[in-house]
Design an enzyme around this catalytic site. Structure first.
Site, PDB file in Angstrom:
ATOM      1  N   ASP A  30       0.784  -1.274   0.070  1.00  0.00           N
ATOM      2  CA  ASP A  30       0.190   0.159  -0.008  1.00  0.00           C
ATOM      3  C   ASP A  30       0.767   1.250  -0.043  1.00  0.00           C
ATOM      4  O   ASP A  30       0.584   2.230  -0.702  1.00  0.00           O
ATOM      5  CB  ASP A  30      -0.756  -0.036   1.164  1.00  0.00           C
ATOM      6  CG  ASP A  30      -1.609  -1.454   1.372  1.00  0.00           C
ATOM      7  OD1 ASP A  30      -2.195  -1.772   0.230  1.00  0.00           O
ATOM      8  OD2 ASP A  30      -1.552  -2.006   2.437  1.00  0.00           O
ATOM      9  N   HIS A  79      -4.996  -3.239   6.142  1.00  0.00           N
ATOM     10  CA  HIS A  79      -4.485  -3.630   4.647  1.00  0.00           C
ATOM     11  C   HIS A  79      -6.046  -3.876   4.027  1.00  0.00           C
ATOM     12  O   HIS A  79      -6.429  -5.117   4.105  1.00  0.00           O
ATOM     13  CB  HIS A  79      -3.856  -4.823   4.524  1.00  0.00           C
ATOM     14  CG  HIS A  79      -3.626  -5.034   3.067  1.00  0.00           C
ATOM     15  ND1 HIS A  79      -3.108  -4.424   2.310  1.00  0.00           N
ATOM     16  CD2 HIS A  79      -3.687  -6.411   2.409  1.00  0.00           C
ATOM     17  CE1 HIS A  79      -3.034  -5.042   1.115  1.00  0.00           C
ATOM     18  NE2 HIS A  79      -3.321  -6.124   1.070  1.00  0.00           N
TER      19      HIS A  79
HETATM   20  P1  NAD Z   1      -2.083 -18.621  -3.991  1.00  0.00           P
HETATM   21  O1  NAD Z   1      -3.630 -19.410  -3.875  1.00  0.00           O
HETATM   22  O2  NAD Z   1      -1.381 -18.616  -5.404  1.00  0.00           O
HETATM   23  O3  NAD Z   1      -0.976 -19.431  -3.059  1.00  0.00           O
HETATM   24  C1  NAD Z   1      -1.290 -19.740  -1.641  1.00  0.00           C
HETATM   25  C2  NAD Z   1      -0.623 -21.027  -1.365  1.00  0.00           C
HETATM   26  O4  NAD Z   1      -0.876 -21.302  -0.126  1.00  0.00           O
HETATM   27  C3  NAD Z   1      -1.028 -22.245  -2.198  1.00  0.00           C
HETATM   28  O5  NAD Z   1      -0.009 -23.078  -2.767  1.00  0.00           O
HETATM   29  C4  NAD Z   1      -1.511 -23.175  -0.975  1.00  0.00           C
HETATM   30  O6  NAD Z   1      -1.386 -24.482  -1.401  1.00  0.00           O
HETATM   31  C5  NAD Z   1      -0.956 -22.696   0.145  1.00  0.00           C
HETATM   32  N1  NAD Z   1      -1.453 -22.985   1.548  1.00  0.00           N
HETATM   33  C6  NAD Z   1      -2.538 -22.823   1.998  1.00  0.00           C
HETATM   34  N2  NAD Z   1      -2.836 -23.247   2.988  1.00  0.00           N
HETATM   35  C7  NAD Z   1      -1.457 -23.444   3.518  1.00  0.00           C
HETATM   36  C8  NAD Z   1      -0.942 -23.867   4.944  1.00  0.00           C
HETATM   37  N3  NAD Z   1      -1.779 -23.921   5.707  1.00  0.00           N
HETATM   38  N4  NAD Z   1       0.360 -23.900   4.862  1.00  0.00           N
HETATM   39  C9  NAD Z   1       1.153 -23.701   3.970  1.00  0.00           C
HETATM   40  N5  NAD Z   1       0.367 -23.236   2.646  1.00  0.00           N
HETATM   41  C10 NAD Z   1      -0.776 -23.271   2.477  1.00  0.00           C
HETATM   42  O7  NAD Z   1      -2.197 -17.221  -3.245  1.00  0.00           O
HETATM   43  P2  NAD Z   1      -1.082 -16.029  -3.462  1.00  0.00           P
HETATM   44  O8  NAD Z   1      -1.533 -15.259  -4.750  1.00  0.00           O
HETATM   45  O9  NAD Z   1       0.091 -16.516  -3.417  1.00  0.00           O
HETATM   46  O10 NAD Z   1      -1.617 -15.159  -2.272  1.00  0.00           O
HETATM   47  C11 NAD Z   1      -1.466 -15.669  -0.770  1.00  0.00           C
HETATM   48  C12 NAD Z   1      -2.180 -14.866   0.070  1.00  0.00           C
HETATM   49  O11 NAD Z   1      -1.580 -13.407   0.112  1.00  0.00           O
HETATM   50  C13 NAD Z   1      -3.665 -14.522  -0.146  1.00  0.00           C
HETATM   51  O12 NAD Z   1      -4.278 -14.721   1.045  1.00  0.00           O
HETATM   52  C14 NAD Z   1      -3.542 -13.206  -0.641  1.00  0.00           C
HETATM   53  O13 NAD Z   1      -4.796 -12.596  -0.250  1.00  0.00           O
HETATM   54  C15 NAD Z   1      -2.426 -12.686   0.209  1.00  0.00           C
HETATM   55  N6  NAD Z   1      -2.005 -11.346  -0.432  1.00  0.00           N
HETATM   56  C16 NAD Z   1      -1.625 -10.231   0.528  1.00  0.00           C
HETATM   57  C17 NAD Z   1      -1.064  -9.036   0.142  1.00  0.00           C
HETATM   58  C18 NAD Z   1      -1.020  -7.990   1.141  1.00  0.00           C
HETATM   59  O14 NAD Z   1      -0.365  -6.946   0.555  1.00  0.00           O
HETATM   60  N7  NAD Z   1      -0.932  -8.114   2.316  1.00  0.00           N
HETATM   61  C19 NAD Z   1      -0.936  -8.978  -1.246  1.00  0.00           C
HETATM   62  C20 NAD Z   1      -1.292  -9.967  -2.319  1.00  0.00           C
HETATM   63  C21 NAD Z   1      -1.743 -11.198  -1.589  1.00  0.00           C
HETATM   64  C1  LMR Z   2      -3.927  -6.656  -2.726  1.00  0.00           C
HETATM   65  O1  LMR Z   2      -3.658  -5.682  -1.959  1.00  0.00           O
HETATM   66  O2  LMR Z   2      -3.331  -6.821  -3.936  1.00  0.00           O
HETATM   67  C2  LMR Z   2      -3.847  -8.045  -2.067  1.00  0.00           C
HETATM   68  O3  LMR Z   2      -4.285  -7.829  -0.575  1.00  0.00           O
HETATM   69  C3  LMR Z   2      -4.696  -8.874  -2.781  1.00  0.00           C
HETATM   70  C4  LMR Z   2      -6.293  -8.428  -2.674  1.00  0.00           C
HETATM   71  O4  LMR Z   2      -7.253  -9.339  -2.106  1.00  0.00           O
HETATM   72  O5  LMR Z   2      -6.435  -7.433  -2.709  1.00  0.00           O
END
Ligand code: NAD
Ligand code: LMR
Length: 327
Positions: free
Chosen positions: A161, A189
């Protein structure tokens, strides 16, 4: 050469993992002098573990000089063992039309178990950074399970952000983004987050003076930054991944660089009027690698105070929603 540090990454075979691991192994996160052992944790699902094998093959094929070992596991007790850094990425991402808080019950459970296990088996100097959404409350959940590791060891990522806000201010002012400084993110967030534009500077001058458009700063600017994640999901059909991985590199790099000033979500302890027990984004200064002090002296005008109240309310509501789980 320094001795290697152990970096545990959950969700290592996911979208963010695929952008993140190569940056860690190349030295972007901990610097060009710091060898690493990657401890990659996936869900106990055959497809995920198979995909993880492929990622590990690719890491091998990069011949990164700093990468001194790879552990692959679906057992968090193995994956977090002696870890110096625990990067909690693994969780469900939201789809179109969902808010991040809609993930709370499903993803929250993951962070209960991981908080307990990290507390039992990670290194004494362990630091935890949470990315999986809703990141602030998941971080609070994990920290609530720890008895040995203190709450300050648990931070959640709002750096994506901050980076988004920096770019939007630079575009609006028509300057290079390196001219924009001191833009910090307060609160959750989520769309309620507050990018505190009044404290930002552009070319050394206050951002509101340079941009001279209060309506844009209070309206579209906050909205674009707050809803950027949803805009990316609408455009690419999947949540941000490369920029999220990049932000985590920035989060950890800043948190291991003494003197760096940056936004992270931490246990608020009442700072800036947040409920003491929520994890809220705010500016910090890194004091020594992995440790920080919150910068408490920014003053808030009435607009800022109303934004802080709204994002605090959302964090308090999320905490109430999982109160039964974290007992
Ligand atoms: P994704 O679905 O591509 O990958 C998530 C992975 O986590 C999968 O491979 C899944 O098998 C694994 N997983 C699920 N449960 C698990 C566990 N208990 N232990 C270990 N691994 C586990 O998702 P992504 O696009 O990589 O996103 C991951 C997370 O990050 C999501 O919750 C997404 O919303 C979040 N995210 C946060 C931000 C932020 O700014 N904070 C930004 C982008 C995404
Ligand atoms: C983001 O800000 O891009 C991530 O937290 C993914 C989402 O769900 O918005």
């Amino acid at each position: 050469m320094k001795s290697p540090i152990r970096v545990a990454v959950t969700g290592a075979a996911g979208q963010i993992g695929y952008s993140l691991l190569f940056r860690i192994a190349s030295g972007a996160m901990f610097g060009p002098e710091q060898p690493v052992i990657l401890q990659l944790i996936e869900a106990p699902i055959e497809k995920a573990m198979k995909a993880l094998e492929g990622v590990a093959m690719e890491l091998d094929d990069c011949a990164f000089p700093l990468l001194k070992g790879i552990v692959m596991t679906d057992d968090p007790k193995v994956g977090f063992k002696d870890a110096n850094w625990c990067l909690l990425v693994g969780a469900k991402p939201r789809g179109p039309g969902m808010e991040r808080a809609d993930l709370l019950k499903d993803n929250g459970r993951i962070f209960i178990a991981q908080g307990q296990i990290i507390d039992q088996v990670a290194a004494d100097d362990a630091r935890v950074a949470v990315v999986g959404n809703p990141a602030n409350t998941n971080c609070m959940i994990a920290a609530s399970q720890a008895r040995r590791l203190t709450p300050d060891r648990f931070t959640a990522m709002v750096r994506l952000d901050q980076n988004r806000a920096q770019t939007q201010l630079a575009k609006k002012a028509g300057v290079d983004l390196t001219e924009v400084k001191n833009i910090f993110i307060y609160g959750n967030h989520s769309p309620t987050m507050f990018p505190a534009f009044a404290h930002a500077t552009i070319g050394g001058k206050p951002a509101p003076v340079v941009i001279n458009d209060a309506a844009w700063l209070q309206g579209p600017f906050c909205e674009i930054v707050g809803k950027r994640g949803a805009a990316i999901i609408a455009a690419r059909g999947a949540s941000s991944a490369a920029s999220a991985a990049n932000a985590l590199v920035d989060h950890v790099r800043s948190l291991t660089t003494p003197g760096a000033i940056h936004s992270i979500a931490v246990k608020s302890n009442g700072t800036y009027g947040f409920d003491p027990n929520v994890w809220a984004g705010m500016p910090v200064k890194t004091t020594s690698p992995g440790s920080y002090e919150v910068i408490t002296n920014y003053t808030m005008d009435d607009f800022a105070k109303s934004k802080l109240a709204a994002t605090n309310k959302e964090l308090v509501d999320e905490r109430s929603f999982v109160a039964e789980m974290i007992k």
